[in-house]
Design an enzyme around this catalytic site. Structure first.
Site, PDB file in Angstrom:
ATOM      1  N   HIS A  15      -1.363 -10.491  26.403  1.00  0.00           N
ATOM      2  CA  HIS A  15      -0.404 -11.545  26.697  1.00  0.00           C
ATOM      3  C   HIS A  15       0.964 -11.240  26.098  1.00  0.00           C
ATOM      4  O   HIS A  15       1.792 -12.143  25.944  1.00  0.00           O
ATOM      5  CB  HIS A  15      -0.936 -12.886  26.189  1.00  0.00           C
ATOM      6  CG  HIS A  15      -2.181 -13.309  26.901  1.00  0.00           C
ATOM      7  ND1 HIS A  15      -2.168 -14.139  28.003  1.00  0.00           N
ATOM      8  CD2 HIS A  15      -3.484 -12.983  26.695  1.00  0.00           C
ATOM      9  CE1 HIS A  15      -3.407 -14.318  28.445  1.00  0.00           C
ATOM     10  NE2 HIS A  15      -4.227 -13.631  27.650  1.00  0.00           N
TER      11      HIS A  15
ATOM     12  N   LYS B 232      13.533   5.447  -2.213  1.00  0.00           N
ATOM     13  CA  LYS B 232      13.130   4.981  -3.542  1.00  0.00           C
ATOM     14  C   LYS B 232      14.142   5.417  -4.595  1.00  0.00           C
ATOM     15  O   LYS B 232      14.517   4.646  -5.483  1.00  0.00           O
ATOM     16  CB  LYS B 232      11.752   5.530  -3.893  1.00  0.00           C
ATOM     17  CG  LYS B 232      10.599   4.989  -3.068  1.00  0.00           C
ATOM     18  CD  LYS B 232       9.304   5.614  -3.553  1.00  0.00           C
ATOM     19  CE  LYS B 232       8.101   5.111  -2.798  1.00  0.00           C
ATOM     20  NZ  LYS B 232       6.847   5.730  -3.281  1.00  0.00           N
TER      21      LYS B 232
ATOM     22  N   GLU C 199       7.007  -0.990  -6.946  1.00  0.00           N
ATOM     23  CA  GLU C 199       6.456  -2.248  -6.446  1.00  0.00           C
ATOM     24  C   GLU C 199       5.190  -2.640  -7.207  1.00  0.00           C
ATOM     25  O   GLU C 199       4.998  -3.805  -7.579  1.00  0.00           O
ATOM     26  CB  GLU C 199       6.134  -2.129  -4.945  1.00  0.00           C
ATOM     27  CG  GLU C 199       7.329  -1.897  -4.052  1.00  0.00           C
ATOM     28  CD  GLU C 199       7.611  -0.423  -3.813  1.00  0.00           C
ATOM     29  OE1 GLU C 199       8.259  -0.103  -2.803  1.00  0.00           O
ATOM     30  OE2 GLU C 199       7.185   0.425  -4.649  1.00  0.00           O
TER      31      GLU C 199
ATOM     32  N   GLY D 220      -2.899   9.588  -1.505  1.00  0.00           N
ATOM     33  CA  GLY D 220      -2.880   8.130  -1.479  1.00  0.00           C
ATOM     34  C   GLY D 220      -3.462   7.525  -0.222  1.00  0.00           C
ATOM     35  O   GLY D 220      -4.302   6.621  -0.278  1.00  0.00           O
ATOM     36  N   ARG D 221      -3.043   8.010   0.942  1.00  0.00           N
ATOM     37  CA  ARG D 221      -3.514   7.414   2.193  1.00  0.00           C
ATOM     38  C   ARG D 221      -4.931   7.850   2.545  1.00  0.00           C
ATOM     39  O   ARG D 221      -5.473   7.418   3.566  1.00  0.00           O
ATOM     40  CB  ARG D 221      -2.540   7.715   3.327  1.00  0.00           C
ATOM     41  CG  ARG D 221      -2.234   9.185   3.546  1.00  0.00           C
ATOM     42  CD  ARG D 221      -1.032   9.350   4.475  1.00  0.00           C
ATOM     43  NE  ARG D 221      -0.592  10.731   4.610  1.00  0.00           N
ATOM     44  CZ  ARG D 221       0.215  11.358   3.762  1.00  0.00           C
ATOM     45  NH1 ARG D 221       0.662  10.721   2.679  1.00  0.00           N
ATOM     46  NH2 ARG D 221       0.602  12.593   3.975  1.00  0.00           N
TER      47      ARG D 221
ATOM     48  N   GLU E  25       2.796   8.965   8.269  1.00  0.00           N
ATOM     49  CA  GLU E  25       3.173   9.590   7.007  1.00  0.00           C
ATOM     50  C   GLU E  25       2.655  11.026   6.952  1.00  0.00           C
ATOM     51  O   GLU E  25       3.266  11.894   6.323  1.00  0.00           O
ATOM     52  CB  GLU E  25       2.630   8.786   5.822  1.00  0.00           C
ATOM     53  CG  GLU E  25       3.307   9.129   4.500  1.00  0.00           C
ATOM     54  CD  GLU E  25       3.022   8.116   3.407  1.00  0.00           C
ATOM     55  OE1 GLU E  25       3.873   7.242   3.181  1.00  0.00           O
ATOM     56  OE2 GLU E  25       1.938   8.188   2.797  1.00  0.00           O
TER      57      GLU E  25
ATOM     58  N   LYS F 200      -1.634   5.848  -7.807  1.00  0.00           N
ATOM     59  CA  LYS F 200      -1.947   7.245  -8.117  1.00  0.00           C
ATOM     60  C   LYS F 200      -1.062   7.753  -9.254  1.00  0.00           C
ATOM     61  O   LYS F 200      -1.553   8.328 -10.225  1.00  0.00           O
ATOM     62  CB  LYS F 200      -1.782   8.122  -6.879  1.00  0.00           C
ATOM     63  CG  LYS F 200      -2.103   9.585  -7.143  1.00  0.00           C
ATOM     64  CD  LYS F 200      -2.055  10.425  -5.880  1.00  0.00           C
ATOM     65  CE  LYS F 200      -2.369  11.877  -6.197  1.00  0.00           C
ATOM     66  NZ  LYS F 200      -2.375  12.730  -4.991  1.00  0.00           N
TER      67      LYS F 200
END
Length: 510
Positions: free
Chosen positions: A371, A482, A199, A253-254, A339, A193
């Site tokens: 399990h 960050k 990253e 973003g999400r 978030e 965005k």
């Protein structure tokens, strides 16, 4: 009375209720089952009476949930700290914004991404070569949503095209995505965005170097594309303007997989499948916008989740997806919910009155969870509600499918009723029961039902935010780490404590 105080009061009014005994109440059963857009939701296995449910719905009405949803769909400012609308519903249906510039921009971008995706399906798409591998480089919302959808719709992928996702700074992540790839038939998508995410840009530079190493600079232009809200920064990075697809600042973003940020889905699944995904989400949009509060599926799930967290004080929720295709659903929901709802102040910047906001979300794939963590769920001293996700029709007659769905049904019943232990190990074998769960059933796993499931959770989170009184569209908590990392990389250790200085030395960063 604050939202949280209201939830605590509602919960206190029904203390000691036996959940199992409530299942015979037909009026309650009718009130706590919902259907919309190819999905069914059963909330009968919750610790609340019918009067309590009605009190929750009344709470939503008092807090103006209907009005806030209307503001969301109208493109009004709902992100107060950043003074933005939240435009993900409009990505699915630009007509919500009328004849505005924003609607026109969305329509134009959608035409552009569709044309690009169709072009990438041609045998000469990459300087005379076909696309055989798509590599999506992004992180957070630019990775989790598209990655989840691509995995879930494995039966709908374009033939002969593999799509890989890269998010992590560990060089092995990109190495694995490029392993065995032919540079001539590889398309790199850079999704960011802001187009400043560390990253993403570092991995994009490494991918570019890989293309240049094999094909030279001339091979870069045809094999790179980007989606961003900052197209000028993508141009500065060196990408071809014709292959930069812009989306609006109001697309968080999400919440962005419906926009140009879903470019990997259009190229990897095809435009028609992507359209079907959008239509399924739009069907849920129409439901949440028109259904009354007491019959509204996302509103109902939001009320239950806030009741469990703020009313009953349960700090986490397990998501158990009884489908291998939906294995990444818990990871996707972790970002969407944590978030959005992981806040300590309300929308006005005041402390949340009783310290509660959204829960920790975790989970995995059924029946594997049975399990491992289900022992803790059944007999542990702590308690977590469980969301079961089922598919009614897997499209095959197979004993494993019957066993899979039988296990899901059995686990919900076991959490409710438990059992009385017998014999010498009675105390070890006893299971208390009375533990809450919700069950989602998808008619089939299709682009439409998947789109509806995702949109349901988006709207659920928005309604939860209204009830808590917080802003679900900012994420200031992710910025501090960050910023500190950038300081360390620049060699500025002023203000760092002793352990941080020692660790940077141990990691070879000084």
């Amino acid at each position: 009375m604050t939202s949280e105080t209201g939830m605590k009061a509602i919960a206190a009014a029904q203390a000691g209720v036996d959940m199992a005994s409530l299942l015979s109440d037909e009026a309650r059963s009718d009130a706590l089952q919902f259907e919309a857009a190819g999905l069914y939701l059963d909330l009968r296995r919750q610790k609340l009476t019918l009067p309590t449910w009605r009190a929750l719905v009344e709470r939503a009405d008092v807090l103006g949930v209907d009005e806030r949803l209307a503001a969301l769909f109208a493109g009004e400012i709902v992100n107060g700290t950043e003074q933005r609308p939240a435009l993900h519903p409009a990505c699915r249906n630009p007509a919500l914004l009328g004849e505005s510039d924003a609607a026109a921009a969305m329509i134009a971008t959608r035409k552009k991404t569709r044309a690009f995706a169709d072009l990438m399906g041609r045998p000469d798409a990459l300087d005379g070569h076909p696309v055989r591998r798509v590599v999506n480089i992004g992180i957070g919302g630019s990775d989790l949503g598209p990655r989840f959808v691509y995995d879930a719709l494995g039966a709908f992928r374009r033939e002969g095209v593999e799509t890989h996702f890269v998010s992590n700074l560990d060089p092995a992540d990109l190495d694995d995505a490029l392993e065995g790839a032919d540079p001539e038939t590889t398309l790199i998508l850079v999704i960011s965005k802001s187009f400043t995410t560390q990253e993403t840009l570092m991995n994009a530079r490494a991918a570019r170097a890989w293309i240049v190493e094999h094909l030279g600079e001339a091979g870069v232009s045809a094999r790179f594309a980007a989606a961003t809200a900052c197209p000028d920064k993508a141009k500065t990075f060196g990408l071809d303007e014709a292959r930069i697809f812009a989306f609006l600042d109001g697309v968080g973003g999400r919440y962005s997989l419906w926009s140009a940020a879903g470019l990997a889905l259009e190229t990897g699944l095809g435009s028609d499948v992507f359209d079907r995904l959008l239509k399924g989400a739009q069907a849920m949009d129409e439901h949440v916008a028109t259904a009354p509060l007491d019959r509204n599926m996302p509103v109902a799930k939001a009320l239950i989740d806030v009741f469990n967290r703020a009313g009953l004080g349960l700090p986490s929720r397990c998501v158990a997806a009884y489908s291998s295709r939906l294995e990444r659903l818990p990871s996707y929901l972790q970002q969407l919910e944590m978030e959005s709802l992981g806040k300590s102040v309300n929308a006005e910047g005041q402390p949340l009155s009783e310290g509660h906001s959204g829960p920790l979300v975790w989970g995995g794939r059924g029946s594997d969870l049975q399990h491992s963590v289900f022992q803790w769920l059944h007999q542990g001293l702590d308690e977590a509600p469980v969301d079961f996700i089922a598919i009614a029709d897997h499209g095959r007659d197979d004993e494993r499918v019957r066993a899979l769905n039988a296990n899901l049904a059995a686990q919900g019943a076991a959490l409710t009723h438990g059992r009385t232990g017998e014999g010498a190990l009675a105390l070890h074998k006893a299971i208390r029961g009375g533990r809450a769960s919700a069950t989602f059933v998808m008619d089939r796993l299709s682009p439409e039902t998947l789109g509806a499931l995702i949109a349901l959770h988006e709207h659920k989170v928005f309604v939860e935010a209204v009830i808590y009184g917080l802003n679900p569209f900012d994420q200031w908590g992710v910025e501090l780490g960050k910023s500190l990392a950038r300081s360390i990389l620049s060699g500025d250790m002023a203000g760092f404590d002793g352990p941080a200085r020692e660790l940077t030395h141990r990691l070879g960063l000084d």
